[in-house]
Write an enzyme that holds these catalytic residues in place. Sequence first.
Site: not given
Length: 424
Positions: A167, A342
Site C-alpha cells: 500500500h 482471495s
Amino acid sequence: MENSVGKNMAMTFIPTTHPTELLPTEERQIDIEENNSHMNLAITQCSGETQANLASVISRYVESLNQYNLHNLGYPGNQDFNYDVLAPLLHFHLNNAGDPFLGSSFSLNSTTFEVCVLDWFANLWEIEKNDYWGYVTTGGTEGNLHGILVGREQLPGGILYTSQDSHYSIFKIARMYQMQCMKVSSLASGEINCVDLKALLLAHKDKPAIINLNIGTTMKGGIDDLDLVIQTLQECGFTHDRFYIHCDGALFGMMLPFIERAPRITFKKPIGSATISGHKFLGCPIPCGSRCGHAPIFLWYAIKRKGLKGLQNEVQKCIMKACYLQHRLRDVRIGAMLNEFSNIVIFERPLDEDFTHRWNLACNGNIAHVVVMQHVTIEMLDSFVGEFLQKRSIWFKDGRFQPLCIANDIGFRNCACSMHNLMS
C-alpha cells in the site's frame, strides 16, 4: 497491540481509508465539481439554508449514492450493512480521546466498546489479554504509521523492507520517519519475492530489519508468506531481537481466519503488530474522527450481530462469487487471475475510462480489479461481464486495438492476449 511483557507488540485496528485516495487528484477534482454543480453544494447563504432545502440536497445525494453502489466493484468497502438500531447515538458527540485502557476525562466516550473489539481481535490473533495494547485508529494509514513506529522505536536505525505491491502509505511512512526503505520485488501473484528479500537482507546484515508484510496486497490480493519470511530472516542470521514484522491485513486480516487451510496470522509467531480495516469486511459507515467514539460501537455491533459463523458464511460467499467471476471472464477469453484465499479478481484494464468509472474499478498500469464484497451480487457480476464483452467487441472491432498483454502482471497462464491466450 503492544506486549506488556518483554518485547513490545502493537496491534492497531483500522476503521477506514477513503477510496478516492487512489484516484488521481485531477479525477477527484472533477468528481467534486460535478457533485457541486448537480446538487448546489456551495455555501453562500449568510442566514443559513432552510431545513427543506438541505433535506432535498441530501435526498438527491442519497439517490446518487444508491446509483453508484449498483456498480461499485473496484474498492474493498463492505456496503451491505444496516446500523439503524444505532441511529440514536448520532445525537451525541462521542470522542475516545486518550488510551482506551486507561479511560478518558471526557465522559461521552465508547472506550468500553473499543476494548471489547480489541479483546475480540486479540483472541482471534492469539495474544493474551494482558500482553497487548491497541486502539481503533482513524484510518489505514494511521494503523500502518503506528505499527511501523513501534518497530522503529524498538530497532533504531533499522531498514524498512516492503514489497513493490505494498500500500502506498508504507512508502509515505518511510519518508515521514526518514527511514531507509528497501523495495522488494514481487511475484506475479503480488506476494513478496523472498529470494530478492534474502539478497537485500544479506547485503545489509549490519542493520536491524523492519518488515512490512501484506496480508492481501491492494491490487492483486497477494498474501505474503509469513512463515517463509521468518525462515528467510533466520537463514540470513537475524535473531528475534534484530527484526520486527508488521502485518498489514487491511481486508484479508478479517477473512483468512474463516477460510480453511488459509495462512494464519498469530502473535504466537514473532510478529510485532497487525492492522485490519474495519470499514472493509466488517463494514463501518464512519471513516474518521478524533479517536471517533462511534466507530468502535459500529464494529462491536457488527461482530456481535454476525458472530463467528455469520462472518465465516460471508467470507465463503465472497470467495465463491470471486471464483464465479474469474470463471466467467476466462470462459469468454478475458485474462483473469484470482489468488488462493482471495476475493480480488485481476484482469486486463478496460480501454474505456467511462466504463471503468461506471463500474468504480481500481486500475494500475495494464490491469484492473474487482473486489467481490458482500454487496456484490451474481447479477451485478453478470451485468459487468456482459457490458465488458459488449465494450470489447467495439474496442477490438476493426483490429486497431488488441487485448492487452498482462503476462508480466499476472503470469502468462492467466493472459488472454494473442501471444498467450490463456495457456494451460
